[in-house]
Design a protein around this motif. Sequence first.
Motif, PDB file in Angstrom:
ATOM      1  N   TRP A 149       5.733   2.001   2.084  1.00  0.00           N
ATOM      2  CA  TRP A 149       5.599   2.283   0.647  1.00  0.00           C
ATOM      3  C   TRP A 149       4.289   3.009   0.332  1.00  0.00           C
ATOM      4  O   TRP A 149       3.740   2.887  -0.761  1.00  0.00           O
ATOM      5  CB  TRP A 149       5.762   1.009  -0.196  1.00  0.00           C
ATOM      6  CG  TRP A 149       4.776  -0.099   0.008  1.00  0.00           C
ATOM      7  CD1 TRP A 149       3.613  -0.300  -0.680  1.00  0.00           C
ATOM      8  CD2 TRP A 149       4.900  -1.221   0.899  1.00  0.00           C
ATOM      9  NE1 TRP A 149       2.994  -1.453  -0.258  1.00  0.00           N
ATOM     10  CE2 TRP A 149       3.763  -2.044   0.709  1.00  0.00           C
ATOM     11  CE3 TRP A 149       5.859  -1.617   1.847  1.00  0.00           C
ATOM     12  CZ2 TRP A 149       3.570  -3.226   1.424  1.00  0.00           C
ATOM     13  CZ3 TRP A 149       5.653  -2.795   2.553  1.00  0.00           C
ATOM     14  CH2 TRP A 149       4.518  -3.578   2.340  1.00  0.00           C
ATOM     15  N   TRP A 150       3.830   3.795   1.309  1.00  0.00           N
ATOM     16  CA  TRP A 150       2.572   4.508   1.104  1.00  0.00           C
ATOM     17  C   TRP A 150       2.827   5.891   0.515  1.00  0.00           C
ATOM     18  O   TRP A 150       2.848   6.893   1.239  1.00  0.00           O
ATOM     19  CB  TRP A 150       1.820   4.585   2.426  1.00  0.00           C
ATOM     20  CG  TRP A 150       1.207   3.266   2.807  1.00  0.00           C
ATOM     21  CD1 TRP A 150       0.858   2.248   1.959  1.00  0.00           C
ATOM     22  CD2 TRP A 150       0.849   2.814   4.122  1.00  0.00           C
ATOM     23  NE1 TRP A 150       0.308   1.195   2.662  1.00  0.00           N
ATOM     24  CE2 TRP A 150       0.291   1.520   3.989  1.00  0.00           C
ATOM     25  CE3 TRP A 150       0.939   3.380   5.390  1.00  0.00           C
ATOM     26  CZ2 TRP A 150      -0.173   0.789   5.079  1.00  0.00           C
ATOM     27  CZ3 TRP A 150       0.472   2.656   6.470  1.00  0.00           C
ATOM     28  CH2 TRP A 150      -0.078   1.376   6.319  1.00  0.00           C
ATOM     29  N   THR A 151       2.994   5.929  -0.792  1.00  0.00           N
ATOM     30  CA  THR A 151       3.396   7.182  -1.441  1.00  0.00           C
ATOM     31  C   THR A 151       2.353   7.726  -2.424  1.00  0.00           C
ATOM     32  O   THR A 151       2.528   8.815  -2.947  1.00  0.00           O
ATOM     33  CB  THR A 151       4.730   6.989  -2.192  1.00  0.00           C
ATOM     34  OG1 THR A 151       4.573   5.906  -3.123  1.00  0.00           O
ATOM     35  CG2 THR A 151       5.862   6.653  -1.247  1.00  0.00           C
ATOM     36  N   GLY A 177      -3.794   8.695  -1.991  1.00  0.00           N
ATOM     37  CA  GLY A 177      -4.675   8.094  -0.986  1.00  0.00           C
ATOM     38  C   GLY A 177      -3.881   7.505   0.159  1.00  0.00           C
ATOM     39  O   GLY A 177      -4.246   7.643   1.336  1.00  0.00           O
ATOM     40  N   GLU A 178      -2.779   6.841  -0.188  1.00  0.00           N
ATOM     41  CA  GLU A 178      -1.945   6.219   0.854  1.00  0.00           C
ATOM     42  C   GLU A 178      -1.333   7.286   1.761  1.00  0.00           C
ATOM     43  O   GLU A 178      -1.275   7.106   2.983  1.00  0.00           O
ATOM     44  CB  GLU A 178      -0.823   5.402   0.210  1.00  0.00           C
ATOM     45  CG  GLU A 178      -1.303   4.128  -0.475  1.00  0.00           C
ATOM     46  CD  GLU A 178      -0.189   3.452  -1.255  1.00  0.00           C
ATOM     47  OE1 GLU A 178      -0.205   2.219  -1.338  1.00  0.00           O
ATOM     48  OE2 GLU A 178       0.692   4.149  -1.799  1.00  0.00           O
ATOM     49  N   ALA A 179      -0.887   8.396   1.139  1.00  0.00           N
ATOM     50  CA  ALA A 179      -0.254   9.457   1.935  1.00  0.00           C
ATOM     51  C   ALA A 179      -1.265  10.077   2.897  1.00  0.00           C
ATOM     52  O   ALA A 179      -0.934  10.403   4.037  1.00  0.00           O
ATOM     53  CB  ALA A 179       0.343  10.511   1.010  1.00  0.00           C
ATOM     54  N   PHE A 207      -7.123 -11.861   1.258  1.00  0.00           N
ATOM     55  CA  PHE A 207      -6.740 -10.696   2.052  1.00  0.00           C
ATOM     56  C   PHE A 207      -5.228 -10.525   2.157  1.00  0.00           C
ATOM     57  O   PHE A 207      -4.457 -11.450   1.929  1.00  0.00           O
ATOM     58  CB  PHE A 207      -7.325 -10.801   3.476  1.00  0.00           C
ATOM     59  CG  PHE A 207      -6.532 -11.718   4.379  1.00  0.00           C
ATOM     60  CD1 PHE A 207      -6.749 -13.093   4.367  1.00  0.00           C
ATOM     61  CD2 PHE A 207      -5.546 -11.222   5.224  1.00  0.00           C
ATOM     62  CE1 PHE A 207      -6.004 -13.939   5.181  1.00  0.00           C
ATOM     63  CE2 PHE A 207      -4.790 -12.066   6.049  1.00  0.00           C
ATOM     64  CZ  PHE A 207      -5.031 -13.426   6.024  1.00  0.00           C
ATOM     65  N   ASN A 208      -4.854  -9.302   2.476  1.00  0.00           N
ATOM     66  CA  ASN A 208      -3.518  -9.051   3.009  1.00  0.00           C
ATOM     67  C   ASN A 208      -3.649  -8.008   4.105  1.00  0.00           C
ATOM     68  O   ASN A 208      -4.582  -7.213   4.096  1.00  0.00           O
ATOM     69  CB  ASN A 208      -2.526  -8.637   1.927  1.00  0.00           C
ATOM     70  CG  ASN A 208      -2.794  -7.263   1.373  1.00  0.00           C
ATOM     71  OD1 ASN A 208      -3.870  -7.020   0.836  1.00  0.00           O
ATOM     72  ND2 ASN A 208      -1.856  -6.368   1.482  1.00  0.00           N
ATOM     73  N   ALA A 209      -2.745  -8.059   5.046  1.00  0.00           N
ATOM     74  CA  ALA A 209      -2.796  -7.122   6.162  1.00  0.00           C
ATOM     75  C   ALA A 209      -1.457  -6.417   6.263  1.00  0.00           C
ATOM     76  O   ALA A 209      -0.410  -7.067   6.243  1.00  0.00           O
ATOM     77  CB  ALA A 209      -3.087  -7.863   7.468  1.00  0.00           C
ATOM     78  N   ASP A 210      -1.498  -5.101   6.320  1.00  0.00           N
ATOM     79  CA  ASP A 210      -0.272  -4.348   6.578  1.00  0.00           C
ATOM     80  C   ASP A 210      -0.002  -4.393   8.066  1.00  0.00           C
ATOM     81  O   ASP A 210      -0.892  -4.110   8.876  1.00  0.00           O
ATOM     82  CB  ASP A 210      -0.438  -2.890   6.139  1.00  0.00           C
ATOM     83  CG  ASP A 210      -0.573  -2.755   4.631  1.00  0.00           C
ATOM     84  OD1 ASP A 210       0.361  -3.164   3.928  1.00  0.00           O
ATOM     85  OD2 ASP A 210      -1.603  -2.242   4.166  1.00  0.00           O
ATOM     86  N   GLN A 211       1.207  -4.745   8.409  1.00  0.00           N
ATOM     87  CA  GLN A 211       1.567  -4.778   9.825  1.00  0.00           C
ATOM     88  C   GLN A 211       2.849  -3.970  10.002  1.00  0.00           C
ATOM     89  O   GLN A 211       3.614  -3.792   9.053  1.00  0.00           O
ATOM     90  CB  GLN A 211       1.820  -6.224  10.273  1.00  0.00           C
ATOM     91  CG  GLN A 211       0.689  -7.153   9.881  1.00  0.00           C
ATOM     92  CD  GLN A 211       0.461  -8.306  10.848  1.00  0.00           C
ATOM     93  OE1 GLN A 211       0.775  -8.204  12.039  1.00  0.00           O
ATOM     94  NE2 GLN A 211      -0.110  -9.385  10.362  1.00  0.00           N
ATOM     95  N   VAL A 252      -9.890   6.104   5.733  1.00  0.00           N
ATOM     96  CA  VAL A 252      -9.158   6.837   4.693  1.00  0.00           C
ATOM     97  C   VAL A 252      -8.400   5.886   3.767  1.00  0.00           C
ATOM     98  O   VAL A 252      -8.333   6.087   2.559  1.00  0.00           O
ATOM     99  CB  VAL A 252      -8.167   7.842   5.345  1.00  0.00           C
ATOM    100  CG1 VAL A 252      -7.400   8.618   4.302  1.00  0.00           C
ATOM    101  CG2 VAL A 252      -8.919   8.800   6.270  1.00  0.00           C
ATOM    102  N   LYS A 253      -7.862   4.812   4.320  1.00  0.00           N
ATOM    103  CA  LYS A 253      -6.983   3.917   3.568  1.00  0.00           C
ATOM    104  C   LYS A 253      -7.735   3.032   2.572  1.00  0.00           C
ATOM    105  O   LYS A 253      -7.187   2.599   1.569  1.00  0.00           O
ATOM    106  CB  LYS A 253      -6.192   3.033   4.559  1.00  0.00           C
ATOM    107  CG  LYS A 253      -5.174   2.095   3.929  1.00  0.00           C
ATOM    108  CD  LYS A 253      -4.013   2.868   3.309  1.00  0.00           C
ATOM    109  CE  LYS A 253      -2.847   1.985   2.907  1.00  0.00           C
ATOM    110  NZ  LYS A 253      -3.096   1.115   1.775  1.00  0.00           N
ATOM    111  N   GLY A 254      -9.008   2.715   2.877  1.00  0.00           N
ATOM    112  CA  GLY A 254      -9.765   1.809   2.004  1.00  0.00           C
ATOM    113  C   GLY A 254      -9.834   0.405   2.567  1.00  0.00           C
ATOM    114  O   GLY A 254     -10.591  -0.435   2.095  1.00  0.00           O
TER     115      GLY A 254
END
Length: 410
Positions: free
Chosen positions: A26-28, A31-33, A291-295, A328-330
């Motif tokens: 869901w990186w749209t 910044g996410e892209a 926290f949350n972690a994208d995996q 880049v992602k933050g």
Amino acid sequence: MGVAALALTAGAAGTAYAEDVEVLHWWTSGGEASALNVLKEDLEGQGIGWQDMPVAGGGGTQAMTVLRARVTSGNPPTAVQMLGFDIQDWANEGALADLNAQAGEEGWDEVVPAALQKFSKSDGKWVAAPVNVHSTNWVWANKQLLDELGIAEPQNWDEFVVALEKVKAAGKTPLAHGGQPWQDATLFDAVAMATGGPEFYEKAFIELDPEALGSDTMKEIFDRMAVLRSYVDENFSGRDWNLATAMVINGDAAFQMMGDWAKGEFLNADQAPGEDFLCFRFPGTQDQVTFNADQFAMFAQGSEVGPEQAALASAIMSPAFQSAFNVVKGSVPARTDVSDEAFDACGKKGMADLKAAAASGNLYGSMAHGHANPAAVKNAMYDVITAHFNGEYDSDTAVDELVTSVEIAQ
Ligand code: GAL
């Protein structure tokens, strides 16, 4: 030329893979892209073909709905961006490929923090590769606006309210916000930590203790949410989080309370921390990190993990990639052995805060981002928080509804 042939051609730069990876994410936002491109380019450099499967919607709510539909129709994507308890739910359904052999060879156990491994592993086996650690209890501010109004970084709730009031009096939007359940919950998460402190947070959102859920502290948290609601502009309903960030970037709004993916938007707009924008912990949560972690979890396509899936997981876990991507992602790296050298001031603070919070027992999985309780409970909480934020419930009713709906959702 077929897809496989294309992948083989690309493989001139490295290993070639017969299959592409299809990546659901869901990186749209801008910044996410940009961050996603770091991953795409890394894989393309290794000859791995990339099929993009973006599902817009911050926090991943819509992505998870699409994923369920794809799996139900017997057509799961190869790799899926996923958060906390969702990984565990899918692992329990037996849907995820076992990454254990590769994790062993590459020594993931030694470098991934225990707080993340809890979600990356199921029955002692690795089923997901963590790409980052985001923390959610941040405030992002327009520096020029704060300087003009003589506002210093607020240290506690009362100072924050005074600052918000000053911005309102100056005719600007105090708090940039998007009225979507996950964003309301992100705000609530920080207010809850600031108001109740870590022990309360653990009792209410992790242990789901009915007494904590129904307490006076919880009522105070809802009361504070109503205060914040009065500092949000009238067009907030349904606004995407990155458009709220843009309000701070443009100087229309002073503050946004958001996870550090917001930093990706500032960077994407060529803004610099300390010069154009400020990052600080939500007042009253200076010592805590939620926290949350994208995996990335690999969906089982047969009996074994596919070579391109393994290559994707390896790429994600490489220390150089973890630095390049997270700059880049933050977010910050999901490995403890990556230097903070390439990171800006907010990133360095993020890494230091994470380490300190883990050491002092102040690191908590975020309720709003699927790291405190399973999706069914999280969604029940979202409903109550949003109904209250939109004025459908007063604080007393919200507390009662929270207790009841959490009980039903379990
Ligand atoms: C979070 C995710 C972040 C960021 C954010 C907004 O759930 O962990 O990576 O993308 O949603 O979309």
